[in-house]
Design a protein around this motif. Sequence first.
Motif, PDB file in Angstrom:
ATOM      1  N   ARG A 120      37.305  39.116  34.460  1.00 33.35           N
ATOM      2  CA  ARG A 120      36.150  39.734  35.124  1.00 33.35           C
ATOM      3  C   ARG A 120      35.831  38.997  36.408  1.00 33.35           C
ATOM      4  O   ARG A 120      35.879  37.780  36.457  1.00 33.35           O
ATOM      5  N   GLY A 121      35.497  39.750  37.430  1.00 34.28           N
ATOM      6  CA  GLY A 121      35.114  39.128  38.684  1.00 34.28           C
ATOM      7  C   GLY A 121      36.251  39.016  39.685  1.00 34.28           C
ATOM      8  O   GLY A 121      36.029  38.698  40.839  1.00 34.28           O
ATOM      9  N   LEU A 122      37.489  39.306  39.229  1.00 33.61           N
ATOM     10  CA  LEU A 122      38.624  39.219  40.152  1.00 33.61           C
ATOM     11  C   LEU A 122      39.125  40.627  40.480  1.00 33.61           C
ATOM     12  O   LEU A 122      38.903  41.570  39.729  1.00 33.61           O
ATOM     13  N   ASN A 123      39.836  40.723  41.592  1.00 30.01           N
ATOM     14  CA  ASN A 123      40.476  41.994  41.932  1.00 30.01           C
ATOM     15  C   ASN A 123      41.657  42.285  41.029  1.00 30.01           C
ATOM     16  O   ASN A 123      42.249  41.377  40.457  1.00 30.01           O
ATOM     17  N   HIS A 124      42.018  43.535  40.932  1.00 32.65           N
ATOM     18  CA  HIS A 124      43.312  43.865  40.348  1.00 32.65           C
ATOM     19  C   HIS A 124      44.407  43.353  41.284  1.00 32.65           C
ATOM     20  O   HIS A 124      44.273  43.462  42.504  1.00 32.65           O
ATOM     21  N   VAL A 125      45.451  42.797  40.715  1.00 37.35           N
ATOM     22  CA  VAL A 125      46.529  42.233  41.516  1.00 37.35           C
ATOM     23  C   VAL A 125      47.824  42.952  41.181  1.00 37.35           C
ATOM     24  O   VAL A 125      48.093  43.236  40.001  1.00 37.35           O
ATOM     25  N   HIS A 126      48.589  43.277  42.201  1.00 32.07           N
ATOM     26  CA  HIS A 126      49.884  43.905  41.947  1.00 32.07           C
ATOM     27  C   HIS A 126      50.799  42.911  41.248  1.00 32.07           C
ATOM     28  O   HIS A 126      50.967  41.792  41.728  1.00 32.07           O
ATOM     29  N   VAL A 127      51.374  43.285  40.105  1.00 31.00           N
ATOM     30  CA  VAL A 127      52.220  42.333  39.387  1.00 31.00           C
ATOM     31  C   VAL A 127      53.672  42.780  39.316  1.00 31.00           C
ATOM     32  O   VAL A 127      54.546  41.996  38.964  1.00 31.00           O
TER      33      VAL A 127
END
Lengths: 98, 307, 316
Positions: free
Chosen positions: A20-27
């Motif tokens: 929570r609190g972070l952006n979605h990151v491309h993995v």
Amino acid sequence: MSGEIKHEWPLFEVFVRAKRGLNHVHVGSLRAADHEMALHHARDLYTRRNEGVSIWVVKSDDVVASGPDDKDAFFGPSGDKAYRHPTYYAIPDSVPHI
Amino acid sequence: MSEQVFEATIAKDQRIEPRDWMPEGYRKTMIRQIAQHAHSEIIGMQPEGAWITRAPSLRRKAILLAKVQDEAGHGLYLYSAAETLGADRGDLTRRLIEGRQKYSSIFNYPTLTFADVGVIGWLVDGAAICNQVPLCRSSFGPYARAMIRICKEESFHQRQGYELLMTMMRGTPAQREMVQDAVNRWWWPSLMMFGPPDAESPNTAQSMAWKIKRHTNDELRQRFVDMSVPQAGALGVTLPDGDLRWNAEREHYDFGEIDWSELKRVISGDGPMNRERIAHRRRADEQGAWVREAAAAHAAKRQGVPA
Amino acid sequence: MSFDDAYQALTDHDDDARWAYGTGFADPLAGVPTTLPEGVDGADLAAYCLMIADDALILSHRLQQWVTRAPELEDEMAIANIALDLLGQARLLLTRAGEAEGAGRDEDDLAYLREAADFRHVRLAEVRDDDFGHLIARLLVFATWRLALLDRLSASRDPVLSAIAAKGVKEVTYHREYAAGWTVRLGDGTPLSRQRMQAGLDAVWPLIDELFEPHPIEQRLTGVAVDPASLRPEFDAVLAQVLAAATLDAPAPGSATRDAPASGSATRDAPVSGTATHEEAALGKTPGRDGRHGGELAEILSEMQGLARATPGGVW
């Protein structure tokens, strides 16, 4: 590459929100027949070590990206807007909490 | 964007991204290297996978299952990196099972006892780590990022292997013999994992210039030997090389001559397990075709597109 | 030779968020008291734990046999995940069985040193998978049943069983979703996949009734064990919903035997668990729970236990 043999399933791009609190990151990406399967696969592939509280999947074909040639037109103009950055403003060290 | 930008990006030690201009040779080399790496992960599941159902404790079974599953995941990360360059996984798989693309020769050796599981973790994964850590700085962004993820996840692979061997060495005489026998069989093939000697490695210079490769085969091999010797000592096993000794002048271990004819034989398809490994992968792919087709047909139906 | 900074970066966990790479793992039994609840017979509790442990252990073994053989790499991941989840449940339950028994046997003693007749799993867990359709049919039935079971077991008077079940509910929810998704895709996919999915259902159908037959031990363990008969309505409702979405028919009761496989595939094995009615009667209503198993279990055990038994005094 030879265009003859294609995988039966389309490619999806996967984005994970680590907490929570972070952006979605491309993995990365994966293959799936549909969105539902892509979500399941993403869960198995990219979150098997407790990573992530949320996953997005997007068909790779649906991603519209700026090209490297657009770099100047897209990102150049903001390069001179130093006033958008906090360090642009000189504040004496003696002033606290700013 | 053009050649100058590409060269400048490489020179600045920055990453090349899929949509950047790149020389055709770079693209081809990258696809080949990444695909070969992906194939190695997938074929590499077989030798250890064969022991999951036979693992002698439930803890070891869980560890091994998780490890082999990781390898499937690593194969997937890598195929997806190759696909950013326009390759198609279906096509790459076809190339693998038709023998047109290679995988690491190490997986053409059989796993004869459960000690092999430990030695694969210790030596084979250890060698893989030596090879892979520098690849985390590969000039191709998606490959470098996949490698970081893989290296992070693999940090447990080598440790679980070494821990298994330490445990077995504390066991019965038969278990200790099993460990020594496995070390004898896997040591030399592990050294071959770094590829031919630099003098006979035709692609090394270009790959170094493009920062696809960061160290030569011989450098990495030496590093691996230097790391492994004290580990073997701590374990209480002997490495099967009479010429192995510390060279104070070089500050490295000297080691014996590798049987390169064996490596050539295995690479060219004549190793003990080449045929079985490929046949197994082919069978899984072929027997899965009706399943993949069904899912595609179902997805097409739901979108109202005739299958 | 100097090595790259990347090696340093690997041990630097400050940037994990950037890689969406997780680390937090919790012990599902942390802080759970292990003493037996008041008035519970240790032998009964041990036997009950073995039942649901063996269900998970033996099906996990069947799933492990799929590793490197899955139809696609993404499914390789999924099947291994399910196998790992079930193995994890089995280990916790075997350990609990050993505690309840009080004879000092641990998870490995129970997994590796028991004879076939001492295994307590339902027969659905042990039958061989003929193909992916069969695997999915079996998994759908198993996970639907087990999810209903674990859901109720999470309210068990035994705090350990309750904690294990609560953890298992999350896992098996996913197993059921995975199996249901594939049932729909195969059922409503191509004519061939439809035929194979139906054949899979036909094959597992005769093994369903056993899942809901109460065993005397379950009946004695009021408030600790779950009465399997109570799970049937939920099971039937879920199956009906999935099969409807898959445009498949539930096999009529008694109509499906493996003597008449719907698929002509040459790779199918000879019928193994399909038995004639009079043999069925001789097995009783809870054959698996009573330790009556087919030849397939002997195969599984020789594979699973062989090495452990061949190395007396070995440590792993």
